[in-house]
Design a protein around this motif. Structure first.
Motif, PDB file in Angstrom:
ATOM      1  N   VAL A 207       0.780  -1.417   0.310  1.00 32.50           N
ATOM      2  CA  VAL A 207      -0.154   0.371  -0.491  1.00 32.50           C
ATOM      3  C   VAL A 207       0.922   1.056   0.023  1.00 32.50           C
ATOM      4  O   VAL A 207       1.918   0.963   0.769  1.00 32.50           O
ATOM      5  N   ILE A 208       0.529   1.946  -0.727  1.00 31.08           N
ATOM      6  CA  ILE A 208       1.377   3.056  -0.954  1.00 31.08           C
ATOM      7  C   ILE A 208       1.061   4.486  -0.810  1.00 31.08           C
ATOM      8  O   ILE A 208      -0.530   4.648  -1.195  1.00 31.08           O
ATOM      9  N   ASP A 209       1.931   5.388   0.051  1.00 29.22           N
ATOM     10  CA  ASP A 209       0.334   6.484   0.908  1.00 29.22           C
ATOM     11  C   ASP A 209       1.120   7.627  -0.194  1.00 29.22           C
ATOM     12  O   ASP A 209       1.943   8.003  -0.221  1.00 29.22           O
ATOM     13  N   LEU A 210       0.143   8.186  -1.840  1.00 27.12           N
ATOM     14  CA  LEU A 210       0.467   9.488  -2.011  1.00 27.12           C
ATOM     15  C   LEU A 210       1.367  10.478  -1.627  1.00 27.12           C
ATOM     16  O   LEU A 210       1.724  11.635  -2.329  1.00 27.12           O
ATOM     17  N   SER A 211       0.276  10.770  -0.259  1.00 25.80           N
ATOM     18  CA  SER A 211       0.415  11.750  -0.052  1.00 25.80           C
ATOM     19  C   SER A 211       2.327  12.712   0.396  1.00 25.80           C
ATOM     20  O   SER A 211       2.633  13.216   1.127  1.00 25.80           O
ATOM     21  N   LYS A 212       2.843  11.166   0.666  1.00 30.96           N
ATOM     22  CA  LYS A 212       3.669  10.981   1.420  1.00 30.96           C
ATOM     23  C   LYS A 212       4.608  11.400   0.691  1.00 30.96           C
ATOM     24  O   LYS A 212       5.727  11.696   0.963  1.00 30.96           O
ATOM     25  N   LEU A 213       4.497  11.163  -1.249  1.00 33.69           N
ATOM     26  CA  LEU A 213       5.500  11.636  -1.358  1.00 33.69           C
ATOM     27  C   LEU A 213       4.987  12.932  -2.492  1.00 33.69           C
ATOM     28  O   LEU A 213       5.612  13.924  -3.158  1.00 33.69           O
ATOM     29  N   MET A 214       3.983  13.199  -2.604  1.00 29.73           N
ATOM     30  CA  MET A 214       3.224  14.964  -2.614  1.00 29.73           C
ATOM     31  C   MET A 214       3.708  15.576  -1.975  1.00 29.73           C
ATOM     32  O   MET A 214       4.436  16.847  -2.125  1.00 29.73           O
ATOM     33  N   LYS A 215       3.825  15.487  -0.321  1.00 29.12           N
ATOM     34  CA  LYS A 215       4.019  16.239   0.085  1.00 29.12           C
ATOM     35  C   LYS A 215       4.747  15.871   1.517  1.00 29.12           C
ATOM     36  O   LYS A 215       4.559  16.572   2.718  1.00 29.12           O
ATOM     37  N   GLY A 216       5.205  14.914   1.679  1.00 33.76           N
ATOM     38  CA  GLY A 216       6.400  14.617   2.772  1.00 33.76           C
ATOM     39  C   GLY A 216       7.349  15.026   3.217  1.00 33.76           C
ATOM     40  O   GLY A 216       8.142  15.039   2.267  1.00 33.76           O
ATOM     41  N   ASN A 217       8.043  14.714   4.524  1.00 33.45           N
ATOM     42  CA  ASN A 217       8.732  15.400   4.297  1.00 33.45           C
ATOM     43  C   ASN A 217      10.385  13.940   3.359  1.00 33.45           C
ATOM     44  O   ASN A 217      10.021  13.174   2.718  1.00 33.45           O
ATOM     45  N   LYS A 218      11.175  14.611   3.800  1.00 28.79           N
ATOM     46  CA  LYS A 218      12.503  13.639   2.593  1.00 28.79           C
ATOM     47  C   LYS A 218      12.961  12.210   2.705  1.00 28.79           C
ATOM     48  O   LYS A 218      12.449  11.171   2.113  1.00 28.79           O
ATOM     49  N   GLU A 219      12.938  12.386   4.103  1.00 28.03           N
ATOM     50  CA  GLU A 219      12.630  10.797   5.130  1.00 28.03           C
ATOM     51  C   GLU A 219      11.589   9.631   4.258  1.00 28.03           C
ATOM     52  O   GLU A 219      11.214   8.770   3.892  1.00 28.03           O
ATOM     53  N   GLU A 220       9.991  10.619   4.755  1.00 28.85           N
ATOM     54  CA  GLU A 220       8.879   9.909   4.413  1.00 28.85           C
ATOM     55  C   GLU A 220       8.948   9.882   2.715  1.00 28.85           C
ATOM     56  O   GLU A 220       8.434   8.730   2.283  1.00 28.85           O
ATOM     57  N   PHE A 221       9.218  11.099   2.302  1.00 35.36           N
ATOM     58  CA  PHE A 221       9.474  10.528   0.273  1.00 35.36           C
ATOM     59  C   PHE A 221      10.525   9.416   0.035  1.00 35.36           C
ATOM     60  O   PHE A 221       9.760   8.425  -0.521  1.00 35.36           O
ATOM     61  N   HIS A 222      11.668   9.275   0.745  1.00 38.82           N
ATOM     62  CA  HIS A 222      12.756   8.055   0.360  1.00 38.82           C
ATOM     63  C   HIS A 222      11.958   6.994   0.480  1.00 38.82           C
ATOM     64  O   HIS A 222      11.729   5.611  -0.141  1.00 38.82           O
ATOM     65  N   TYR A 223      11.287   6.874   1.629  1.00 35.33           N
ATOM     66  CA  TYR A 223      11.123   5.191   2.292  1.00 35.33           C
ATOM     67  C   TYR A 223       9.935   5.174   1.714  1.00 35.33           C
ATOM     68  O   TYR A 223       9.511   3.683   0.759  1.00 35.33           O
ATOM     69  N   GLU A 224       8.690   5.758   0.539  1.00 35.76           N
ATOM     70  CA  GLU A 224       7.425   5.765  -0.245  1.00 35.76           C
ATOM     71  C   GLU A 224       8.194   5.829  -1.549  1.00 35.76           C
ATOM     72  O   GLU A 224       7.850   3.932  -2.281  1.00 35.76           O
ATOM     73  N   ILE A 225       9.182   6.074  -1.782  1.00 36.63           N
ATOM     74  CA  ILE A 225       9.410   6.041  -3.520  1.00 36.63           C
ATOM     75  C   ILE A 225      10.329   4.783  -3.441  1.00 36.63           C
ATOM     76  O   ILE A 225       9.860   2.958  -4.018  1.00 36.63           O
ATOM     77  N   LEU A 226      11.090   4.069  -2.173  1.00 37.16           N
ATOM     78  CA  LEU A 226      11.853   2.792  -2.171  1.00 37.16           C
ATOM     79  C   LEU A 226      10.437   0.997  -2.232  1.00 37.16           C
ATOM     80  O   LEU A 226      10.547   0.548  -2.523  1.00 37.16           O
TER      81      LEU A 226
END
Ligand SMILES: COC(=O)C(/C=C/C1=C(C)CCCC1(C)C)=C/O[C@H]1C=C(C)C(=O)O1
Ligand SMILES: O=C(O)CCC(=O)C(=O)O
Ligand SMILES: [Fe+2]
Length: 366
Positions: free
Chosen positions: A56-75
């Protein structure tokens, strides 16, 4: 123009499955009864460990998450695409009322008398309108499904005669829904590109005005779900597919992983996303389109609303240079996407066989 078959075909009689259900006959017509090897074997697929489910991917983490959240979700996104070819997306930003509305108009349409729905017939060998797509011969087995499909973008693939006037809110809701889903596809493609380590705009720049189409699939309950398939095994010919499962629906979608059919448990308010054949080719097989199918339920009906998002028919595609090196030799040839679309819609659904069109060594399953 949307691609169609050019040769005369005889598809025989195609029973409307909702009408079959209404007739309350318990015997399933032979054309729907699958050969033993194709039957869904319901018991074998319903008791899988819960860890065996798509990410399950949380799109809000990719759209407006902090750097760490973004990298975790992209992975997570990259692992989902590599290992499953499927994921569910939550916090996608699409108004939940709109998701409810599209389901409502779809159900209202499917509940109309059959004569009303047949005012928008899917002609044999075509994929738009009401009926069963991908049927090309009299002896082909049929799916336990009624479909209603429309080409949406570009306008040139639309057939205005196939747009229902009943329910009156149908067309307006489809327009609003498809605009939102289009934005979602663009965002997802940007993140998929980043997850591959290529520029975020690579796909959008390459695709031109992307083709967008929608299919509503209605699977009535079936007295013998063990004998039939709701939708035959296939991979999607699109770049990305967005699938909305009806609220409160039973499990029906299954994906083939390590030779096992894995059921996709619906997640509340989530949309199911899958990688289509086009992304498989562009990534030279790093992200693969997964074979999937739908099964039916003895007592419950099921609805799915599916959007196919694909490159413009005029563009040429082939593996991206960044995806090819001495360890990953080119697995697919270059071809025109319009030709692939034509090939896709003029062949029956048959697992991943359609993609042999693009493979350099078609016997390889990679
Ligand atoms: C299972 O896949 C489909 O039904 C399907 C059909 C899509 C289409 C329409 C309903 C009308 C307009 C043309 C189009 C072929 C897009 C899948 O679409 C995929 C398959 C290809 C190829 C593609 O580009 O999208
Ligand atoms: O109904 C489903 O869950 C599957 C639909 C699907 O795979 C399709 O329409 O291409
Ligand atoms: Fe599909």
């Amino acid at each position: 123009m949307a691609p169609v078959v050019e040769f005369p075909i005889n598809v025989g009689r195609i029973d409307d499955v909702q009408e079959l259900k209404k007739s309350r006959k318990t015997k399933i017509p032979n054309r729907f009864v699958r050969d033993k090897a194709e039957r869904p074997m319901l018991a074998a697929t319903t008791h899988l460990p819960s860890s065996n489910s798509i990410p399950v991917i949380d799109l809000s983490k990719l759209m407006k998450g902090n750097k760490e959240e973004f990298h975790y979700e992209i992975l997570k996104l990259s692992t989902s695409c590599e290992e499953w070819g499927f994921f569910q997306v939550i916090n996608h930003g699409i108004d939940l009322d709109l998701l409810e509305k599209i389901e409502k108009v779809a159900m209202e349409f499917f509940m109309l008398p059959v004569e009303e729905k047949q005012k928008y017939p899917m002609a044999p060998g075509t994929v738009q309108g009401y009926g069963q797509a991908f049927v090309f011969s009299e002896d082909q087995k049929l799916d336990w499904c009624n479909m209603f499909a429309l080409g949406l973008v570009p306008h040139s693939i639309r057939n205005p005669k196939l747009w229902p006037t009943n329910p009156p809110t149908f067309s307006g809701t489809v327009e609003s829904y498809s605009k939102e889903i289009r934005k979602l596809c663009k965002d997802l493609l940007r993140f998929i590109a980043l997850s591959l380590g290529v520029g975020g705009n690579v796909f959008e720049e390459m695709f031109g005005v992307s083709v967008q189409a929608m299919r509503m699939n209605y699977y009535p309950a079936c007295p013998r779900p063990d004998l039939v398939l709701g939708l035959s095994p296939h991979s999607d010919g699109s770049a990305l597919t967005v699938l909305q499962q009806g609220k409160g629906n039973t499990v029906g979608l299954q994906i083939l992983k390590n030779n096992t059919w894995v059921p996709i448990q619906p997640v509340r308010n989530a949309l199911v996303i899958n990688i289509g054949d086009t992304i498989e080719v562009l990534t030279n097989g790093r992200y693969k389109s997964s074979e999937h199918r739908a099964v039916t339920h003895k007592e419950k009906d099921r609805l799915s609303i599916v959007t196919f998002y694909a490159p413009s028919y005029d563009i040429e595609i082939g593996p991206m240079a960044e995806m090819v090196d001495e360890n990953n030799p080119t697995k697919y040839r270059r071809y025109n996407h319009g030709e692939y679309s034509k090939h896709y819609v003029t062949n029956k659904l048959q697992g991943k066989k359609t993609l042999d069109f693009a493979k350099i060594s078609p016997t390889n399953s990679f």
